[in-house]
Design a protein around this motif. Structure first.
Motif, mmCIF file in Angstrom:
data_model
loop_
_atom_site.group_PDB
_atom_site.id
_atom_site.type_symbol
_atom_site.label_atom_id
_atom_site.label_comp_id
_atom_site.label_asym_id
_atom_site.label_seq_id
_atom_site.Cartn_x
_atom_site.Cartn_y
_atom_site.Cartn_z
ATOM 1 N N GLY A 71 43.633 -28.638 2.166
ATOM 2 C CA GLY A 71 42.854 -27.418 2.038
ATOM 3 C C GLY A 71 42.496 -27.086 0.604
ATOM 4 N N TRP A 72 41.573 -26.136 0.477
ATOM 5 C CA TRP A 72 41.125 -25.627 -0.821
ATOM 6 C C TRP A 72 41.306 -24.123 -0.843
ATOM 7 N N ALA A 73 41.659 -23.598 -2.013
ATOM 8 C CA ALA A 73 41.813 -22.153 -2.214
ATOM 9 C C ALA A 73 40.754 -21.700 -3.200
ATOM 10 N N VAL A 74 40.335 -20.443 -3.069
ATOM 11 C CA VAL A 74 39.402 -19.866 -4.029
ATOM 12 C C VAL A 74 39.944 -18.509 -4.453
ATOM 13 N N SER A 75 39.906 -18.270 -5.757
ATOM 14 C CA SER A 75 40.393 -17.001 -6.280
ATOM 15 C C SER A 75 39.526 -16.566 -7.451
ATOM 16 N N THR A 76 39.709 -15.303 -7.822
ATOM 17 C CA THR A 76 39.040 -14.777 -9.004
ATOM 18 C C THR A 76 40.074 -14.682 -10.110
ATOM 19 N N MET A 77 39.602 -14.660 -11.339
ATOM 20 C CA MET A 77 40.504 -14.491 -12.467
ATOM 21 C C MET A 77 40.790 -13.004 -12.612
ATOM 22 N N GLY A 78 41.963 -12.680 -13.082
ATOM 23 C CA GLY A 78 42.272 -11.277 -13.301
ATOM 24 C C GLY A 78 43.725 -11.069 -13.629
ATOM 25 N N ARG A 79 43.999 -9.892 -14.112
ATOM 26 C CA ARG A 79 45.362 -9.526 -14.444
ATOM 27 C C ARG A 79 46.214 -9.580 -13.184
ATOM 28 N N GLY A 80 47.409 -10.115 -13.293
ATOM 29 C CA GLY A 80 48.295 -10.202 -12.144
ATOM 30 C C GLY A 80 47.931 -11.326 -11.193
ATOM 31 N N GLY A 81 47.139 -12.252 -11.635
ATOM 32 C CA GLY A 81 46.789 -13.393 -10.797
ATOM 33 C C GLY A 81 45.455 -13.282 -10.102
ATOM 34 N N GLY A 82 44.776 -12.171 -10.260
ATOM 35 C CA GLY A 82 43.465 -12.030 -9.634
ATOM 36 C C GLY A 82 43.569 -11.814 -8.138
ATOM 37 N N LEU A 83 42.497 -12.171 -7.456
ATOM 38 C CA LEU A 83 42.421 -12.014 -6.007
ATOM 39 C C LEU A 83 42.125 -13.373 -5.385
ATOM 40 N N ALA A 84 42.662 -13.599 -4.202
ATOM 41 C CA ALA A 84 42.393 -14.836 -3.466
ATOM 42 C C ALA A 84 41.609 -14.488 -2.213
ATOM 43 N N LEU A 85 40.640 -15.336 -1.891
ATOM 44 C CA LEU A 85 39.876 -15.145 -0.660
ATOM 45 C C LEU A 85 40.562 -15.918 0.459
ATOM 46 N N THR A 86 40.980 -15.193 1.488
ATOM 47 C CA THR A 86 41.592 -15.798 2.669
ATOM 48 C C THR A 86 40.647 -15.579 3.846
ATOM 49 N N LEU A 87 41.025 -16.092 4.986
ATOM 50 C CA LEU A 87 40.203 -15.866 6.177
ATOM 51 C C LEU A 87 40.138 -14.381 6.532
ATOM 52 N N GLU A 88 41.122 -13.602 6.062
ATOM 53 C CA GLU A 88 41.141 -12.155 6.316
ATOM 54 C C GLU A 88 40.398 -11.371 5.249
ATOM 55 N N GLY A 89 39.927 -12.020 4.211
ATOM 56 C CA GLY A 89 39.236 -11.344 3.122
ATOM 57 C C GLY A 89 39.990 -11.502 1.813
ATOM 58 N N TRP A 90 39.591 -10.719 0.801
ATOM 59 C CA TRP A 90 40.228 -10.778 -0.514
ATOM 60 C C TRP A 90 41.622 -10.198 -0.426
ATOM 61 N N GLN A 91 42.593 -10.886 -1.036
ATOM 62 C CA GLN A 91 43.996 -10.463 -0.999
ATOM 63 C C GLN A 91 44.542 -10.385 -2.421
#
Length: 109
Positions: free
Chosen positions: A56-76
């Motif tokens: 699998g592949w993961a996608v996330s944004t950069m940001g303080r505290g690790g940013g946000l990750a996009l899951t099947l449920e949305g941004w987490q």
């Protein structure tokens, strides 16, 4: 613009070679960083899961505290708290990037 059919064939051969080199490089890639100027300059980080544990592949944004990750449920929030299965939920980097572009049209939450 090529001046002759021979020039056109040479240009096609050059482009085919360039494509093959790019495909070979991409086959070994484990992470992409994609700048999205149309999404306020957001940078996506797209990572491949360890082949020992899945494909699998993961996608996330950069940001303080690790940013946000996009899951099947949305941004987490809190990427570190997400399970591997929820984080690496995309089948390939192209799908991950496409889904993230679409999700960025909605406010991050």
């Amino acid at each position: 613009m090529p001046d002759s059919p021979a020039d056109l064939h040479a240009e096609i051969a050059r482009l085919q070679h360039e494509l093959q080199e790019a495909q070979a490089l991409a086959a070994d890639a484990t992470e992409y960083r994609v700048l999205l100027p149309d999404a306020g300059g957001e940078t996506l980080i797209v990572r491949r899961q360890s082949l020992l544990h899945g494909e699998g592949w993961a996608v996330s944004t950069m940001g303080r505290g690790g940013g946000l990750a996009l899951t099947l449920e949305g941004w987490q929030d809190a990427i570190g708290a997400l399970t591997v299965d929820r984080l690496f939920c995309w089948p390939d980097p192209t799908t991950a990037i496409r889904k993230a572009r679409t999700a960025l049209t909605s406010p991050l939450s």
